[in-house]
Design a protein around this motif. Structure first.
Motif, PDB file in Angstrom:
ATOM      1  N   LEU A  26      52.283  44.792  -1.081  1.00  0.00           N
ATOM      2  CA  LEU A  26      50.582  44.874  -0.434  1.00  0.00           C
ATOM      3  C   LEU A  26      49.934  43.618  -0.597  1.00  0.00           C
ATOM      4  O   LEU A  26      49.184  43.084   0.458  1.00  0.00           O
ATOM      5  CB  LEU A  26      49.788  45.937  -1.286  1.00  0.00           C
ATOM      6  N   ALA A  27      50.343  42.764  -1.391  1.00  0.00           N
ATOM      7  CA  ALA A  27      49.625  41.444  -1.580  1.00  0.00           C
ATOM      8  C   ALA A  27      50.064  40.431  -0.384  1.00  0.00           C
ATOM      9  O   ALA A  27      49.237  39.884   0.381  1.00  0.00           O
ATOM     10  CB  ALA A  27      49.854  40.581  -2.839  1.00  0.00           C
ATOM     11  N   ILE A  28      51.319  40.661  -0.108  1.00  0.00           N
ATOM     12  CA  ILE A  28      51.903  39.915   1.159  1.00  0.00           C
ATOM     13  C   ILE A  28      51.283  40.533   2.519  1.00  0.00           C
ATOM     14  O   ILE A  28      50.738  39.611   3.336  1.00  0.00           O
ATOM     15  CB  ILE A  28      53.388  39.835   1.118  1.00  0.00           C
ATOM     16  N   LEU A  29      51.122  41.532   2.680  1.00  0.00           N
ATOM     17  CA  LEU A  29      50.782  42.168   3.583  1.00  0.00           C
ATOM     18  C   LEU A  29      49.186  41.840   3.917  1.00  0.00           C
ATOM     19  O   LEU A  29      48.590  41.436   5.135  1.00  0.00           O
ATOM     20  CB  LEU A  29      51.011  43.708   3.823  1.00  0.00           C
ATOM     21  N   GLY A  30      48.542  42.021   2.945  1.00  0.00           N
ATOM     22  CA  GLY A  30      47.033  41.726   2.899  1.00  0.00           C
ATOM     23  C   GLY A  30      46.646  40.170   3.267  1.00  0.00           C
ATOM     24  O   GLY A  30      45.603  39.874   4.081  1.00  0.00           O
ATOM     25  N   VAL A  31      47.369  39.290   2.674  1.00  0.00           N
ATOM     26  CA  VAL A  31      47.059  37.804   3.110  1.00  0.00           C
ATOM     27  C   VAL A  31      47.868  37.607   4.464  1.00  0.00           C
ATOM     28  O   VAL A  31      46.827  36.889   5.365  1.00  0.00           O
ATOM     29  CB  VAL A  31      47.939  36.869   2.050  1.00  0.00           C
ATOM     30  N   LEU A  33      47.732  39.707   7.051  1.00  0.00           N
ATOM     31  CA  LEU A  33      46.675  40.308   7.976  1.00  0.00           C
ATOM     32  C   LEU A  33      45.315  39.439   7.837  1.00  0.00           C
ATOM     33  O   LEU A  33      44.907  39.199   8.850  1.00  0.00           O
ATOM     34  CB  LEU A  33      46.491  41.640   7.282  1.00  0.00           C
ATOM     35  N   GLY A  34      44.865  39.086   6.670  1.00  0.00           N
ATOM     36  CA  GLY A  34      43.703  38.066   6.631  1.00  0.00           C
ATOM     37  C   GLY A  34      43.891  36.892   7.222  1.00  0.00           C
ATOM     38  O   GLY A  34      42.826  36.402   8.060  1.00  0.00           O
ATOM     39  N   TYR A  35      45.192  35.985   7.260  1.00  0.00           N
ATOM     40  CA  TYR A  35      45.309  34.808   7.976  1.00  0.00           C
ATOM     41  C   TYR A  35      45.244  35.147   9.513  1.00  0.00           C
ATOM     42  O   TYR A  35      44.331  34.443  10.439  1.00  0.00           O
ATOM     43  CB  TYR A  35      46.497  34.292   7.588  1.00  0.00           C
ATOM     44  N   ARG A  36      45.644  36.372   9.845  1.00  0.00           N
ATOM     45  CA  ARG A  36      45.776  36.634  11.350  1.00  0.00           C
ATOM     46  C   ARG A  36      44.220  37.077  11.988  1.00  0.00           C
ATOM     47  O   ARG A  36      43.970  36.607  13.001  1.00  0.00           O
ATOM     48  CB  ARG A  36      46.779  37.808  11.647  1.00  0.00           C
ATOM     49  N   LEU A  37      43.435  37.755  11.005  1.00  0.00           N
ATOM     50  CA  LEU A  37      42.294  38.129  11.639  1.00  0.00           C
ATOM     51  C   LEU A  37      41.366  36.933  11.411  1.00  0.00           C
ATOM     52  O   LEU A  37      40.581  36.781  12.173  1.00  0.00           O
ATOM     53  CB  LEU A  37      41.678  39.239  10.485  1.00  0.00           C
ATOM     54  N   ALA A  38      41.498  35.902  10.703  1.00  0.00           N
ATOM     55  CA  ALA A  38      40.636  34.843  10.444  1.00  0.00           C
ATOM     56  C   ALA A  38      40.949  33.795  11.515  1.00  0.00           C
ATOM     57  O   ALA A  38      40.080  33.095  12.466  1.00  0.00           O
ATOM     58  CB  ALA A  38      40.966  34.037   9.072  1.00  0.00           C
ATOM     59  N   ALA A  39      42.222  33.782  11.904  1.00  0.00           N
ATOM     60  CA  ALA A  39      42.576  33.209  13.268  1.00  0.00           C
ATOM     61  C   ALA A  39      42.160  33.431  14.479  1.00  0.00           C
ATOM     62  O   ALA A  39      41.671  32.773  15.443  1.00  0.00           O
ATOM     63  CB  ALA A  39      44.200  32.792  13.281  1.00  0.00           C
ATOM     64  N   LEU A  54      39.088  39.272   1.401  1.00  0.00           N
ATOM     65  CA  LEU A  54      38.568  40.588   2.003  1.00  0.00           C
ATOM     66  C   LEU A  54      39.774  41.581   2.408  1.00  0.00           C
ATOM     67  O   LEU A  54      39.663  42.594   1.847  1.00  0.00           O
ATOM     68  CB  LEU A  54      37.540  40.584   2.962  1.00  0.00           C
ATOM     69  N   CYS A  55      40.589  40.947   3.165  1.00  0.00           N
ATOM     70  CA  CYS A  55      41.776  41.739   3.663  1.00  0.00           C
ATOM     71  C   CYS A  55      42.591  41.951   2.535  1.00  0.00           C
ATOM     72  O   CYS A  55      43.038  43.099   2.488  1.00  0.00           O
ATOM     73  CB  CYS A  55      42.394  40.994   4.871  1.00  0.00           C
ATOM     74  N   LEU A  56      42.859  41.183   1.609  1.00  0.00           N
ATOM     75  CA  LEU A  56      43.844  41.215   0.365  1.00  0.00           C
ATOM     76  C   LEU A  56      43.198  42.533  -0.252  1.00  0.00           C
ATOM     77  O   LEU A  56      43.977  43.192  -0.899  1.00  0.00           O
ATOM     78  CB  LEU A  56      43.948  40.092  -0.278  1.00  0.00           C
ATOM     79  N   ALA A  57      41.864  42.449  -0.726  1.00  0.00           N
ATOM     80  CA  ALA A  57      41.269  43.147  -1.550  1.00  0.00           C
ATOM     81  C   ALA A  57      41.546  44.762  -0.834  1.00  0.00           C
ATOM     82  O   ALA A  57      41.803  45.629  -1.736  1.00  0.00           O
ATOM     83  CB  ALA A  57      40.028  43.096  -2.044  1.00  0.00           C
ATOM     84  N   LEU A  58      40.996  44.544   0.163  1.00  0.00           N
ATOM     85  CA  LEU A  58      41.093  46.086   0.895  1.00  0.00           C
ATOM     86  C   LEU A  58      42.594  46.684   0.917  1.00  0.00           C
ATOM     87  O   LEU A  58      42.631  47.910   0.753  1.00  0.00           O
ATOM     88  CB  LEU A  58      40.420  46.169   2.391  1.00  0.00           C
ATOM     89  N   THR A  59      43.427  45.774   1.390  1.00  0.00           N
ATOM     90  CA  THR A  59      44.873  46.283   1.403  1.00  0.00           C
ATOM     91  C   THR A  59      45.448  46.673  -0.114  1.00  0.00           C
ATOM     92  O   THR A  59      46.079  47.735  -0.103  1.00  0.00           O
ATOM     93  CB  THR A  59      45.859  45.222   2.081  1.00  0.00           C
TER      94      THR A  59
END
Length: 77
Positions: A26-31, A33-39, A54-59
């Motif tokens: 879940l941590a890897i997935l959240g990070v 996802l966060g980088y992709r959304l930020a980009a 934020l994506c890490l915490a929500l994931t």
């Protein structure tokens, strides 16, 4: 479910692998996802880190909730 999500050990979980393995996935997935959304949003600097955290915490929150529900369904007999 509350006892599974509010404790820091895995004694309440039926499957002891849900916590360490699920947490890492879940941590890897959240990070990622966060980088992709930020980009995609064009965020730079502090905004990029904010979106990633934020994506890490929500994931993690949603993922561990789902794992707790899955674990409750697979009760020990």
């Amino acid at each position: 479910m509350k006892s599974r999500l509010t404790r820091f050990d895995n004694t309440e979980w039926n499957n002891p692998w849900y916590v360490p393995l699920g947490g890492a996935v879940l941590a890897i997935l959240g990070v990622l996802l966060g980088y992709r959304l930020a980009a995609a949003a064009g965020a730079t600097g502090l905004g990029e880190y904010g979106i990633t955290v934020l994506c890490l915490a929500l994931t993690m929150a949603v993922g561990f909730g789902g794992l707790a529900i899955l674990d409750m369904r697979n009760r020990r007999q």
